[in-house]
Design a protein around this motif. Structure first.
Motif, short mmCIF file in Angstrom:
data_model
loop_
_atom_site.label_atom_id
_atom_site.label_comp_id
_atom_site.label_asym_id
_atom_site.label_seq_id
_atom_site.Cartn_x
_atom_site.Cartn_y
_atom_site.Cartn_z
N ALA A 151 0.95 -1.24 -0.03
CA ALA A 151 -0.02 0.14 0.08
C ALA A 151 0.82 1.31 0.13
CB ALA A 151 -0.85 -0.03 1.16
N VAL A 152 1.90 1.32 0.89
CA VAL A 152 2.73 2.47 0.70
C VAL A 152 3.52 2.56 -0.44
CG1 VAL A 152 4.83 3.46 2.06
CG2 VAL A 152 2.97 2.46 3.43
N GLY A 153 3.89 1.58 -1.01
CA GLY A 153 4.55 1.56 -2.25
C GLY A 153 3.81 2.16 -3.35
N THR A 154 2.40 2.04 -3.44
CA THR A 154 1.44 2.94 -4.27
C THR A 154 1.71 4.14 -4.07
OG1 THR A 154 -0.27 2.80 -2.74
CG2 THR A 154 -0.01 0.73 -4.53
N VAL A 155 1.78 4.56 -2.74
CA VAL A 155 1.85 6.26 -2.26
C VAL A 155 3.32 6.55 -2.69
CG1 VAL A 155 2.14 7.91 -0.59
CG2 VAL A 155 0.56 5.85 -0.46
N ASN A 185 10.39 11.30 1.89
CA ASN A 185 10.01 10.69 3.07
C ASN A 185 9.10 9.26 2.76
OD1 ASN A 185 11.45 12.86 4.32
ND2 ASN A 185 9.56 14.28 4.76
N VAL A 186 8.26 9.40 1.92
CA VAL A 186 7.48 8.33 1.61
C VAL A 186 8.43 7.05 1.44
CG1 VAL A 186 5.49 7.15 0.26
CG2 VAL A 186 5.53 9.84 0.97
N SER A 187 9.41 7.30 0.45
CA SER A 187 10.14 6.08 0.19
C SER A 187 11.04 5.71 1.36
CB SER A 187 11.21 6.81 -0.94
OG SER A 187 10.65 7.13 -2.04
N LYS A 188 11.31 6.53 2.10
CA LYS A 188 12.05 6.08 3.50
C LYS A 188 11.07 5.25 4.52
CE LYS A 188 15.29 9.74 3.61
NZ LYS A 188 15.71 11.15 4.16
#
Length: 338
Positions: free
Chosen positions: A202-206, A229-232
């Motif tokens: 799910a975070v990967g889609t973000v 930040n999202v990648s981290k």
């Protein structure tokens, strides 16, 4: 070759009313054929994810600017639309290949003897997920690649992979009550692993929705988040999944678990390491398209590997009926390891 028997009007009417039952009455596939049909549906569910990623990474998301037609005046791509139109239209056509694979799995499951309703339901579940995602894909185009709809499109594809993986697994085992091969604590640890993997996807889609690969060369809306930040956060979740996998392998070794769960956990660990290497390399090399595409493939393989670990925690024996046993018998159960 013998003559093909003519179909009576009653048989023709029966075929029209219920074609699956008509085929099942005249054809019995081998268990191997059913397994291959389910595997074909699973493979195509992964292929459609990879080709969908190719559409985005080549900037072809609006190669066909409308839906369900490719343009307002043409159902197919035109020469004026160039390579982007070809890429987008090809991905749309692969949906029909996916439908054919799912249809083949449904027919094979429905025709297997004895009839297993659970398998047929899993096949139909895939069909309806494919149809829903096709409509959602059209919405993605109509709203100009809105990142939230793109994320939902990918998550629904992940759900399709999950259902296809379940069906493939169920073709390789019986319908008896599942018997756990590990203790309650180990089962809970694996469920933590599944939940962490869902969050990772799910975070990967973000990451995708806030990152630079918008899917088209024009100005596309992005999620208003800091991409780095999202990648981290995505990397932290990846390390949590890796840690849980290593902990699971260590616990399984300590309790001298069966070979199946150990092998599936080892496979997951190796896939996670490969995916992690690709992820870090693409991050530090400014997201080259080829590596991003490989990372999307890896995401699908990680998800399948996680589900296979979950399936390996139990075995489901196949119940044999009296009619299937030659000679006097009172009943039997044949065990098949997951």
């Amino acid at each position: 070759m013998g003559r093909v028997p003519k179909m009576t009007p009653a048989e023709a009417l029966s075929a029209l009313r219920n074609p699956l039952a008509f085929i099942a009455a005249r054809w019995t596939p081998t268990p191997r054929t059913v397994r291959r049909a389910a595997l074909a549906a699973l493979v195509m569910s992964v292929v459609i994810v990879v080709t969908g990623g190719a559409v985005r990474l080549t900037g072809s998301g609006l190669g066909c600017p409308t839906w369900p037609k490719c343009t307002d005046d043409s159902l197919t791509t035109t020469s004026a639309m160039g390579v982007h139109g070809v890429i987008e239209f090809t991905n749309r056509m692969l949906t029909y290949v996916l439908c054919a694979a799912v249809g083949w799995a449904i027919i094979a499951a429905r025709s297997e003897k004895p009839y297993r309703r659970s398998l047929t339901r899993l096949g139909w579940a895939q069909f309806w997920v494919v149809m829903s995602n096709a409509v959602l894909g059209g919405v993605v185009v109509l709203v100009g690649l809105n990142p939230y709809t793109v994320a939902a499109h990918f998550l629904l594809s992940s759900a399709l992979i999950a259902v296809a993986a379940v069906m493939w697994q169920r073709t390789r085992e019986g319908d008896g009550a599942p018997h756990p091969l590990v203790g309650k604590a180990v089962q809970q640890l694996v469920w933590f692993l599944v939940v962490a993997s869902v969050l990772l996807i799910a975070v990967g889609t973000v990451v995708t929705g806030s990152g630079p690969h918008a899917g088209d060369s024009s100005e596309i809306e992005r999620m208003p988040l800091n991409w780095e930040n999202v990648s981290k956060l995505h990397a932290v979740l990846a390390w949590i999944v890796v840690t849980l996998t290593f902990a699971l392998w260590f616990v399984l070794k300590a309790v001298d678990a069966a070979k199946g769960p150990l092998d599936r956990t080892r496979d997951l660990f190796l896939i996670l390491l490969s995916q992690g290497v690709i992820g870090y390399v693409q991050y530090f090399t400014n997201l080259p398209e080829v590596l991003v595409g490989l990372h999307m493939l890896g995401s699908a393989l990680v998800w399948i590997a996680v589900l296979r670990v979950l399936f390996a925690l139990r075995e489901r024996p196949g119940t044999v009926s009296l009619a299937d046993i030659p000679g006097p018998a009172t009943g039997a159960t044949v065990g098949t390891r997951a």
